[in-house]
Scaffold this active site. Structure first.
Site, PDB file in Angstrom:
ATOM      1  N   GLU A  68      -8.614   0.625  -3.026  1.00 22.42           N
ATOM      2  CA  GLU A  68      -9.519   0.659  -1.873  1.00 22.42           C
ATOM      3  C   GLU A  68     -10.424   1.870  -2.008  1.00 22.42           C
ATOM      4  OE1 GLU A  68      -7.237   0.811   1.674  1.00 22.42           O
ATOM      5  OE2 GLU A  68      -6.263  -1.094   1.294  1.00 22.42           O
TER       6      GLU A  68
ATOM      7  N   HIS B 295       0.902   6.142   1.985  1.00 20.60           N
ATOM      8  CA  HIS B 295       1.606   7.060   2.881  1.00 20.60           C
ATOM      9  C   HIS B 295       2.795   7.748   2.227  1.00 20.60           C
ATOM     10  CE1 HIS B 295      -1.215   6.404   5.962  1.00 20.60           C
ATOM     11  NE2 HIS B 295      -1.110   5.097   5.789  1.00 20.60           N
TER      12      HIS B 295
ATOM     13  N   HIS C   4      -3.986  -4.480   7.661  1.00 18.65           N
ATOM     14  CA  HIS C   4      -4.105  -3.337   8.569  1.00 18.65           C
ATOM     15  C   HIS C   4      -3.192  -3.529   9.775  1.00 18.65           C
ATOM     16  CE1 HIS C   4      -6.157   0.487   9.283  1.00 18.65           C
ATOM     17  NE2 HIS C   4      -5.664   0.289  10.491  1.00 18.65           N
TER      18      HIS C   4
ATOM     19  N   ARG D 267      -6.940  12.665   0.954  1.00 16.03           N
ATOM     20  CA  ARG D 267      -5.858  13.080   1.863  1.00 16.03           C
ATOM     21  C   ARG D 267      -4.517  12.478   1.487  1.00 16.03           C
ATOM     22  NH1 ARG D 267      -7.524   9.906   7.347  1.00 16.03           N
ATOM     23  NH2 ARG D 267      -9.440  11.020   6.958  1.00 16.03           N
ATOM     24  N   HIS D 268      -4.501  11.391   0.713  1.00 11.87           N
ATOM     25  CA  HIS D 268      -3.203  10.869   0.250  1.00 11.87           C
ATOM     26  C   HIS D 268      -3.233  10.645  -1.272  1.00 11.87           C
ATOM     27  CE1 HIS D 268      -5.386   7.252   1.417  1.00 11.87           C
ATOM     28  NE2 HIS D 268      -5.104   7.396   2.700  1.00 11.87           N
TER      29      HIS D 268
ATOM     30  N   GLY E 134       0.983  -1.431   4.372  1.00 12.82           N
ATOM     31  CA  GLY E 134       1.427  -0.115   3.944  1.00 12.82           C
ATOM     32  C   GLY E 134       2.193   0.666   4.982  1.00 12.82           C
ATOM     33  N   HIS E 135       1.497   1.106   6.029  1.00 18.55           N
ATOM     34  CA  HIS E 135       2.058   2.105   6.926  1.00 18.55           C
ATOM     35  C   HIS E 135       3.399   1.669   7.509  1.00 18.55           C
ATOM     36  CE1 HIS E 135       2.399   4.400  10.727  1.00 18.55           C
ATOM     37  NE2 HIS E 135       1.970   5.369   9.957  1.00 18.55           N
TER      38      HIS E 135
ATOM     39  N   HIS F  95      -5.560   3.679  -1.760  1.00 19.47           N
ATOM     40  CA  HIS F  95      -6.890   4.036  -1.249  1.00 19.47           C
ATOM     41  C   HIS F  95      -7.216   5.452  -1.692  1.00 19.47           C
ATOM     42  CE1 HIS F  95      -9.627   4.180   2.623  1.00 19.47           C
ATOM     43  NE2 HIS F  95     -10.263   4.566   1.534  1.00 19.47           N
TER      44      HIS F  95
ATOM     45  N   GLU G   5     -11.374  -9.282   2.862  1.00 24.13           N
ATOM     46  CA  GLU G   5     -10.108  -8.931   3.511  1.00 24.13           C
ATOM     47  C   GLU G   5     -10.401  -8.767   4.995  1.00 24.13           C
ATOM     48  OE1 GLU G   5      -7.474  -6.216   1.572  1.00 24.13           O
ATOM     49  OE2 GLU G   5      -6.617  -5.532   3.460  1.00 24.13           O
TER      50      GLU G   5
ATOM     51  N   ASN H 128       0.851  -1.186   0.000  1.00 22.50           N
ATOM     52  CA  ASN H 128       0.000   0.000   0.000  1.00 22.50           C
ATOM     53  C   ASN H 128       0.896   1.249   0.000  1.00 22.50           C
ATOM     54  OD1 ASN H 128      -1.501   2.218   1.005  1.00 22.50           O
ATOM     55  ND2 ASN H 128      -3.091   0.834   1.713  1.00 22.50           N
TER      56      ASN H 128
ATOM     57  N   ARG I 107       3.437  18.765   1.792  1.00 21.64           N
ATOM     58  CA  ARG I 107       4.094  19.962   1.266  1.00 21.64           C
ATOM     59  C   ARG I 107       3.486  20.458  -0.038  1.00 21.64           C
ATOM     60  NH1 ARG I 107       9.622  21.486   2.554  1.00 21.64           N
ATOM     61  NH2 ARG I 107       9.528  21.612   4.807  1.00 21.64           N
TER      62      ARG I 107
ATOM     63  N   THR J 262      -8.539   3.526   8.508  1.00 23.36           N
ATOM     64  CA  THR J 262      -9.776   2.748   8.420  1.00 23.36           C
ATOM     65  C   THR J 262      -9.986   1.983   9.725  1.00 23.36           C
ATOM     66  OG1 THR J 262      -9.238   2.493   6.087  1.00 23.36           O
ATOM     67  CG2 THR J 262     -11.062   1.187   6.933  1.00 23.36           C
TER      68      THR J 262
ATOM     69  N   ARG K  58      -9.399   8.110  -0.999  1.00 23.03           N
ATOM     70  CA  ARG K  58     -10.378   8.513   0.018  1.00 23.03           C
ATOM     71  C   ARG K  58     -11.213   9.674  -0.505  1.00 23.03           C
ATOM     72  NH1 ARG K  58      -9.079   6.467   5.484  1.00 23.03           N
ATOM     73  NH2 ARG K  58     -10.852   7.724   6.081  1.00 23.03           N
TER      74      ARG K  58
HETATM   75  N1  PXP Z   1      -6.085  -3.130   3.857  1.00 25.21           N
HETATM   76  C1  PXP Z   1      -7.052  -2.192   3.958  1.00 25.21           C
HETATM   77  C2  PXP Z   1      -8.428  -2.537   3.466  1.00 25.21           C
HETATM   78  C3  PXP Z   1      -6.779  -0.915   4.486  1.00 25.21           C
HETATM   79  O1  PXP Z   1      -7.756   0.000   4.571  1.00 25.21           O
HETATM   80  C4  PXP Z   1      -5.466  -0.614   4.876  1.00 25.21           C
HETATM   81  C5  PXP Z   1      -5.154   0.740   5.393  1.00 25.21           C
HETATM   82  O2  PXP Z   1      -5.319   1.667   4.393  1.00 25.21           O
HETATM   83  C6  PXP Z   1      -4.491  -1.615   4.729  1.00 25.21           C
HETATM   84  C7  PXP Z   1      -4.822  -2.867   4.244  1.00 25.21           C
HETATM   85  C8  PXP Z   1      -3.059  -1.366   5.081  1.00 25.21           C
HETATM   86  O3  PXP Z   1      -2.948  -1.061   6.420  1.00 25.21           O
HETATM   87  P1  PXP Z   1      -1.547  -0.517   6.982  1.00 25.21           P
HETATM   88  O4  PXP Z   1      -1.268   0.738   6.233  1.00 25.21           O
HETATM   89  O5  PXP Z   1      -1.820  -0.316   8.421  1.00 25.21           O
HETATM   90  O6  PXP Z   1      -0.545  -1.581   6.699  1.00 25.21           O
END
Ligand code: PXP
Length: 258
Positions: free
Chosen positions: A73, A13, A194, A52-53, A216-217, A46, A154, A10, A21, A104, A48
């Protein structure tokens, strides 16, 4: 040997940092290219409602620049579903979305779903997009996903990842394992994501009916210290090791992030 486990990276971020910026750097599409080189099987982004990203213009660029399947997403709103039907990514993961949330929080209420979700699943399916529903690991949500006609679920791993090793983590892991087995019995392909990190990924990767993890994060944060390719490579290696030797980390204690 269970079927292969895909890693979806993902890139949201990277766009978060860019948008802090304005301007063009860092470019999430560059991150997607690095992810592909480092062994990712797919890219997740994603869009949104508040942008925001990831922003609209990122998506066609991403699809043109990277050959990996895109998992988009989105919230099940008419605007988002129309965008996905027009772009036709490989997959769309329907998620709950509130403007004031940081990320989320919790899964979709597929069981209490109204017409909007039913319509979104049908429209995306008709457009040839593989639909997944981001749900909590609960039997009634799995049954509802099946009734709604989504081929994929998921499982939200946030609660599991928020625990520390011990009984609470075991309980969350057990819920994920049971849900993944139930999904298989219902004919649903099972994904999860997540909050996953080096210390939490192995136990989820070892669940035999799990087919894809979206992360992702943690990876983008870790990239600050070791580079994105290295972070993804290590995550991929942990997933592969857990898959080939599932009993090595049954408690989900994993490898601590350094
Ligand atoms: N899967 C879904 C459906 C999500 O909404 C997210 C967060 O955007 C992720 C996976 C990835 O989560 P993380 O960024 O915490 O790894």
């Amino acid at each position: 040997m269970p079927p292969a486990l895909r890693l979806g990276v993902n890139i949201d971020h990277v766009a978060t940092v860019r948008n802090a910026r304005g301007g063009h750097r860092p470019d999430p599409i560059r991150a997607a290219r690095i992810a592909a080189e480092a062994g990712a099987d797919g890219i997740t982004a994603h869009l949104r409602e508040d942008r925001r990203h990831i922003v609209d213009a990122d998506l066609p660029r991403l699809m043109a620049a990277v050959a990996l399947p895109l998992n988009l997403e989105l919230a099940a709103t008419p605007e988002m579903v129309a965008i996905a039907c027009r772009l036709r990514p490989h997959a769309a993961c329907l998620v709950p979305e509130r403007r004031d949330e940081v990320t989320t929080e919790g899964g979709l209420d597929a069981a209490g779903a109204g017409l909007a979700l039913r319509d979104a699943v049908a429209r995306l399916g008709d457009a040839g997009v593989r639909v997944s529903l981001f749900i909590d690991a609960e039997p009634r949500q799995l049954a509802a996903a099946r009734t709604l006609g989504a081929p994929v679920v998921e499982l939200h791993t946030g609660r599991y990842c928020d625990t520390v090793p011990g009984p609470e983590r075991e309980a969350e892991l057990a819920r994920l394992r049971t849900a993944a087995a139930d999904a298989d019995r219902l004919g649903l392909e099972c994904h999860a994501g997540h909050g996953l990190a080096y210390d939490t990924v192995a136990a989820v990767a070892a669940i035999p009916t799990m087919r894809e993890l979206n992360i992702g994060h943690f990876l983008i944060g870790e990239a600050i210290f070791v580079g994105l390719g290295n972070a993804i490579g290590r995550m991929r290696a942990l997933m592969t090791a857990a898959r080939s030797n599932p009993s090595a980390d049954p408690a989900g204690h994993g490898t601590a992030a350094q």
